[in-house]
Design an enzyme around this catalytic site. Structure first.
Site, PDB file in Angstrom:
ATOM      1  N   SER A 147       1.004  -1.381   0.282  1.00  0.00           N
ATOM      2  CA  SER A 147       0.435  -0.062   0.102  1.00  0.00           C
ATOM      3  C   SER A 147       0.974   1.372  -0.311  1.00  0.00           C
ATOM      4  CB  SER A 147      -0.966  -0.099   1.005  1.00  0.00           C
ATOM      5  OG  SER A 147      -2.040   1.065   1.026  1.00  0.00           O
ATOM      6  N   ASP A 242     -10.385  -3.587  -5.711  1.00  0.00           N
ATOM      7  CA  ASP A 242      -9.383  -2.729  -4.780  1.00  0.00           C
ATOM      8  C   ASP A 242      -9.223  -1.170  -6.446  1.00  0.00           C
ATOM      9  OD1 ASP A 242      -7.088  -0.929  -3.581  1.00  0.00           O
ATOM     10  OD2 ASP A 242      -5.301  -2.392  -4.440  1.00  0.00           O
ATOM     11  N   HIS A 272      -8.242  -5.038  -0.628  1.00  0.00           N
ATOM     12  CA  HIS A 272      -7.053  -3.893  -0.625  1.00  0.00           C
ATOM     13  C   HIS A 272      -6.368  -4.196   0.905  1.00  0.00           C
ATOM     14  CE1 HIS A 272      -3.661  -0.659  -0.750  1.00  0.00           C
ATOM     15  NE2 HIS A 272      -3.804  -0.654   0.728  1.00  0.00           N
TER      16      HIS A 272
END
Length: 302
Positions: A147, A242, A272
């Site tokens: 991320s 995501d 995610h």
């Protein structure tokens, strides 16, 4: 997960509130035993404090010193830390056969861009220069992150190229944040209903950049870097559901065109942050193991 996590689309969110929710919601991954795990500090950028790190050492290989991976945790540059990603780092060290240095970089909004990126770069440069002290092979240095940590890992590869070092042999990018504009189709298709929302991502960018911050800078949005030539081979892990997925696909395609030979895997039906659910979600275990082994293979080719 969504029920216990503040949603900026429903009203103002306090940093303390969302940090507490992240700590409370962190998955309790089964602990992978390793020969040694040590907390220490490494020099930060000039004029900045030292950076806390956690060093994970795998079982020794008598044949040669192991590679080393600098790991940058996710959390929107605002959340998480060494403890929330401890399980991921243990699995990465075990399956990649590498010493993993997990970086507790300065977080937003207390420290805006480029503080986190500069911390990540400073630790990577120090690890490269002092690999022998860590018992590692400086010629097989990788950066990795998930991320916003994937954002920082990608930024570090650009910084290393632009600044003449250190030499980075490979990069592992798990659902990386790459473009502050958030304009792709996946931001609409998966913007709500899959835990991490487009509203979350917008709020994180606000904390990271602050008023008037330049999100188009390539060290903030690596996906907007005009040239990706000279970057190391990449392992890219993306979930299907995501908002960030399409940015990751685009970046992998640009890396391929630039000669970085990415190994891309899109995991169907997951969301995610799914790598944090190891021990609970079989896809998380399989994806992290596969990515670590792919990184190991990339480093072995050096």
């Amino acid at each position: 997960m969504s029920a216990g996590f503040p949603d900026p689309a429903l009203g103002p969110v306090r940093v303390s509130e969302i940090r507490q929710a992240a700590r409370a919601g962190a998955a309790a991954r089964p602990v992978r035993p390793l020969p040694r795990v040590t907390d220490r500090r490494m020099p930060g950028p000039a004029g900045a404090p030292d950076v806390p790190v956690r060093v994970y050492e795998p079982a020794a290989d008598p044949g040669s010193p192991p590679p080393v991976v600098v790991f940058l945790h996710g959390g929107g540059w605002v959340l998480c830390g060494l403890d929330t990603h401890d399980g991921i780092c243990r699995e990465l060290a075990f399956h990649a056969g590498a010493v993993v240095v997990s970086v507790d970089y300065r977080r937003a909004p207390e420290h805006r861009f480029p503080s986190a990126a500069e911390d990540a770069y400073a630790v990577t440069a120090w690890v490269s220069a002092h690999a022998a002290l860590l018992g590692c092979d400086a010629g097989r240095l990788a950066v990795a992150g998930d991320s916003s940590g994937g954002n920082l890992a990608a930024a570090v590869t650009l910084m290393a190229r632009d600044r003449g070092g250190p030499d980075i042999a490979a990069q592992l990018l798990a659902y990386p944040v790459l473009d502050h504009r958030m304009e792709t189709a996946s931001y609409s298709a998966y913007g709500t209903g899959f835990f991490h929302t487009t509203a979350h991502m917008r709020w994180y960018w606000e904390q990271y950049l602050g008023p008037g911050g330049d999100g188009s800078h390539p060290y903030a949005s690596p996906g907007l870097a005009p040239d990706l030539a000279g970057l190391p081979p990449a392992v890219v892990v993306l979930p299907e559901c995501d908002p960030l997925r399409d940015d990751g696909l685009r970046y992998a395609g640009r890396l391929r065109e630039a000669g970085a030979a990415p190994r891309l895997r899109v995991w169907p039906g997951v969301f995610h942050g799914f790598l944090g659910l190891g021990g609970l979600l079989p896809e998380a275990d399989e994806a992290l193991t596969g990515a670590a082994r792919a990184l190991r293979a990339a480093l072995a080719s050096r």
